[in-house]
Design an enzyme around this catalytic site. Structure first.
Site, PDB file in Angstrom:
ATOM      1  N   ASP A  95       0.943 -20.158   0.852  1.00 25.45           N
ATOM      2  CA  ASP A  95       1.329 -20.709   2.154  1.00 25.45           C
ATOM      3  C   ASP A  95       0.634 -22.064   2.298  1.00 25.45           C
ATOM      4  O   ASP A  95      -0.146 -22.465   1.444  1.00 25.45           O
ATOM      5  CB  ASP A  95       0.967 -19.740   3.279  1.00 25.45           C
ATOM      6  CG  ASP A  95      -0.522 -19.450   3.340  1.00 25.45           C
ATOM      7  OD1 ASP A  95      -1.290 -20.099   2.602  1.00 25.45           O
ATOM      8  OD2 ASP A  95      -0.922 -18.576   4.115  1.00 25.45           O
ATOM      9  N   ASP A 274       6.878 -11.013   2.998  1.00 27.38           N
ATOM     10  CA  ASP A 274       5.501 -10.668   2.657  1.00 27.38           C
ATOM     11  C   ASP A 274       4.881 -10.080   3.900  1.00 27.38           C
ATOM     12  O   ASP A 274       5.331 -10.371   5.012  1.00 27.38           O
ATOM     13  CB  ASP A 274       4.694 -11.914   2.274  1.00 27.38           C
ATOM     14  CG  ASP A 274       4.263 -12.698   3.504  1.00 27.38           C
ATOM     15  OD1 ASP A 274       5.118 -13.383   4.090  1.00 27.38           O
ATOM     16  OD2 ASP A 274       3.102 -12.588   3.914  1.00 27.38           O
ATOM     17  N   CYS A 312       7.381  10.322  -4.340  1.00 27.52           N
ATOM     18  CA  CYS A 312       6.831   9.078  -4.883  1.00 27.52           C
ATOM     19  C   CYS A 312       6.298   9.288  -6.296  1.00 27.52           C
ATOM     20  O   CYS A 312       5.687  10.317  -6.586  1.00 27.52           O
ATOM     21  CB  CYS A 312       5.726   8.565  -3.967  1.00 27.52           C
ATOM     22  SG  CYS A 312       4.980   7.040  -4.534  1.00 27.52           S
ATOM     23  N   CYS A 314       4.163   7.157  -7.795  1.00 32.53           N
ATOM     24  CA  CYS A 314       3.008   6.289  -8.034  1.00 32.53           C
ATOM     25  C   CYS A 314       1.842   7.084  -8.612  1.00 32.53           C
ATOM     26  O   CYS A 314       1.827   8.315  -8.587  1.00 32.53           O
ATOM     27  CB  CYS A 314       2.591   5.564  -6.750  1.00 32.53           C
ATOM     28  SG  CYS A 314       1.491   6.497  -5.667  1.00 32.53           S
ATOM     29  N   CYS A 317       0.204   9.520  -6.044  1.00 35.15           N
ATOM     30  CA  CYS A 317       0.972  10.735  -5.742  1.00 35.15           C
ATOM     31  C   CYS A 317       1.121  11.634  -6.970  1.00 35.15           C
ATOM     32  O   CYS A 317       1.281  12.844  -6.824  1.00 35.15           O
ATOM     33  CB  CYS A 317       2.328  10.367  -5.166  1.00 35.15           C
ATOM     34  SG  CYS A 317       2.187   9.564  -3.561  1.00 35.15           S
ATOM     35  N   HIS A 343      -0.483   3.386  -3.379  1.00 35.36           N
ATOM     36  CA  HIS A 343       0.690   4.095  -2.877  1.00 35.36           C
ATOM     37  C   HIS A 343       1.498   3.250  -1.887  1.00 35.36           C
ATOM     38  O   HIS A 343       2.720   3.169  -1.990  1.00 35.36           O
ATOM     39  CB  HIS A 343       0.314   5.427  -2.211  1.00 35.36           C
ATOM     40  CG  HIS A 343       1.469   5.966  -1.414  1.00 35.36           C
ATOM     41  ND1 HIS A 343       2.516   6.634  -1.999  1.00 35.36           N
ATOM     42  CD2 HIS A 343       1.789   5.802  -0.102  1.00 35.36           C
ATOM     43  CE1 HIS A 343       3.423   6.900  -1.077  1.00 35.36           C
ATOM     44  NE2 HIS A 343       3.011   6.420   0.084  1.00 35.36           N
TER      45      HIS A 343
HETATM   46 ZN    ZN Z   1       2.784   7.351  -3.971  1.00 37.61          ZN
END
Ligand code: ZN
Length: 379
Positions: A95, A274, A312, A314, A317, A343
């Protein structure tokens, strides 16, 4: 094809959503895209390896204001630029520092030349001009640079918003001219996005977007959102400019939004977003799941053996229970911030992948319908 270019691969015939490819010198980015925020050249809690390799982040955002004050752009330039300094292989957007000057620094003074402000770290006085913030971002070696803009708080009078918007347009012209002279020898390696302002007044938003068209920029940002306005107004501000900004260029809505809002912005023609929410909320114990929000400190999770989000994939998880995450949070352990951020970012990136897939497969209107009733819960 020049190093920096944008191509649209699919458009939704019923909304303004589109899926594209944004080519940069540091890789191609599938859009619509969510960009994690790495304020101090780090996404708090995650390694660059986790971001790039596990989460597949193709672009992240770093903050000019913070990195200019500490460690300083000259030092980053000496150390090979921001990519090398932070060991980040993919694209970086910075930015202009304007937003932080207006939100963080104490004393500040805006005039035609730029903004004089005091560092929030030690009170030293600094000046940002449209030209100097381009120079700072070129010293970083950012792929996408933003022009200096004035981001008025909310609410402001129409008259103040009008004057401020005109100043932002003048600054964008100056920044653009300076940028073009600086990169004349290596065109296409960096892109400079001007920022549409105008507070929550659609007439000013339209006027600003029209004035910025002359710059023929590689992309356009919509700023001044998430400054305390009611959410419907942020969407209206984006809508006001959609028909004016060129279809062939990427549009970036700065600082938005909650999980359920991402598709709403995309439906209004936004390609890039963002927000600090997924990482900041993660650290504060607010986790976004496909079933809605989980406040991990709640007692009901203390013996819950299930993963945070059963859908999920990830690392968090796949490996840990809600009970363990709650234990880490209650104990103030560093690992909690790591796993929670991992996560939450994955959740945002998954949503963007779902949205992109829906646009390409022609099912985006149905997707939008499905996520809308969930807004309350996911908010
Ligand atoms: Zn997750």
């Amino acid at each position: 094809m020049p190093p920096f270019s944008f191509e649209i691969v699919a458009e939704c015939p019923h909304t303004r959503a589109r899926a594209g490819l944004l080519h940069t010198p540091h890789g191609t980015i599938e859009t619509p895209v969510f960009m994690p925020v790495g304020t101090q050249a780090t996404v708090k809690g995650l390694t660059q390896q986790a971001l790039a390799e596990d989460l597949g982040v193709a672009i992240l955002l770093a903050n000019t204001y913070h990195l200019y004050l500490r460690p300083g752009h000259e030092l980053i330039r000496q150390l090979g630029g921001l990519h090398r300094f932070m060991s980040w292989p993919n694209a970086i957007l910075t930015d202009s520092g304007g937003f932080q000057v207006f939100s963080l620094s104490g004393l500040r003074k805006v005039d035609e030349h730029g903004v004089i402000f005091q560092s929030h770290l030690n009170g030293d006085q600094h000046t940002f001009t449209p030209e100097s913030t381009v120079d700072v971002q070129l010293a970083f070696g950012s792929d996408i640079l933003m022009v200096l803009d004035e981001c008025p708080e909310y609410p402001v009078s129409h008259e103040y918003a009008r004057q401020s918007m005109h100043r932002t347009v003048r600054w964008a012209r100056q920044a653009n001219q300076h940028f073009r002279s600086r990169v004349a020898e290596s065109p296409g390696c960096h892109a400079l996005f001007p920022i549409v302002q105008g507070s929550m007044f659609p007439d000013l938003r339209r006027e600003c977007a029209s004035a910025l068209l002359d710059l023929d920029s590689d992309g356009y940002a919509i700023g001044g959102l998430s400054v305390g306005e009611p959410r419907p107004l942020s969407l209206e501000a984006v809508e006001a400019t959609e028909g004016i900004l060129p279809r062939s260029k990427p549009r970036y809505a700065m600082g938005v939004g909650m999980p359920a809002e991402l598709a709403e912005y995309v439906a209004r023609g936004v390609d890039m977003m963002d927000c600090v929410l997924p990482s900041r909320n993660a650290r504060n114990g607010y986790l976004f799941t496909s079933e809605g929000r989980v406040i991990i400190k709640h007692n009901r999770y203390k013996d819950d053996p299930r993963p945070l989000d059963e859908r999920c994939r990830c690392y968090t998880c796949s490996s840990y229970s809600r009970a363990y995450l709650r234990h880490l949070f209650q104990s103030g352990e560093i690992l909690y911030a790591v796993l929670a951020t991992w996560h939450n970012l994955r959740r945002y990136l998954d949503i963007m992948r779902e949205i992109r897939h829906a646009i390409i497969s022609g099912s985006f209107p149905e997707y939008l319908k499905c996520v809308r009733p969930a807004s309350e819960d996911a908010g």
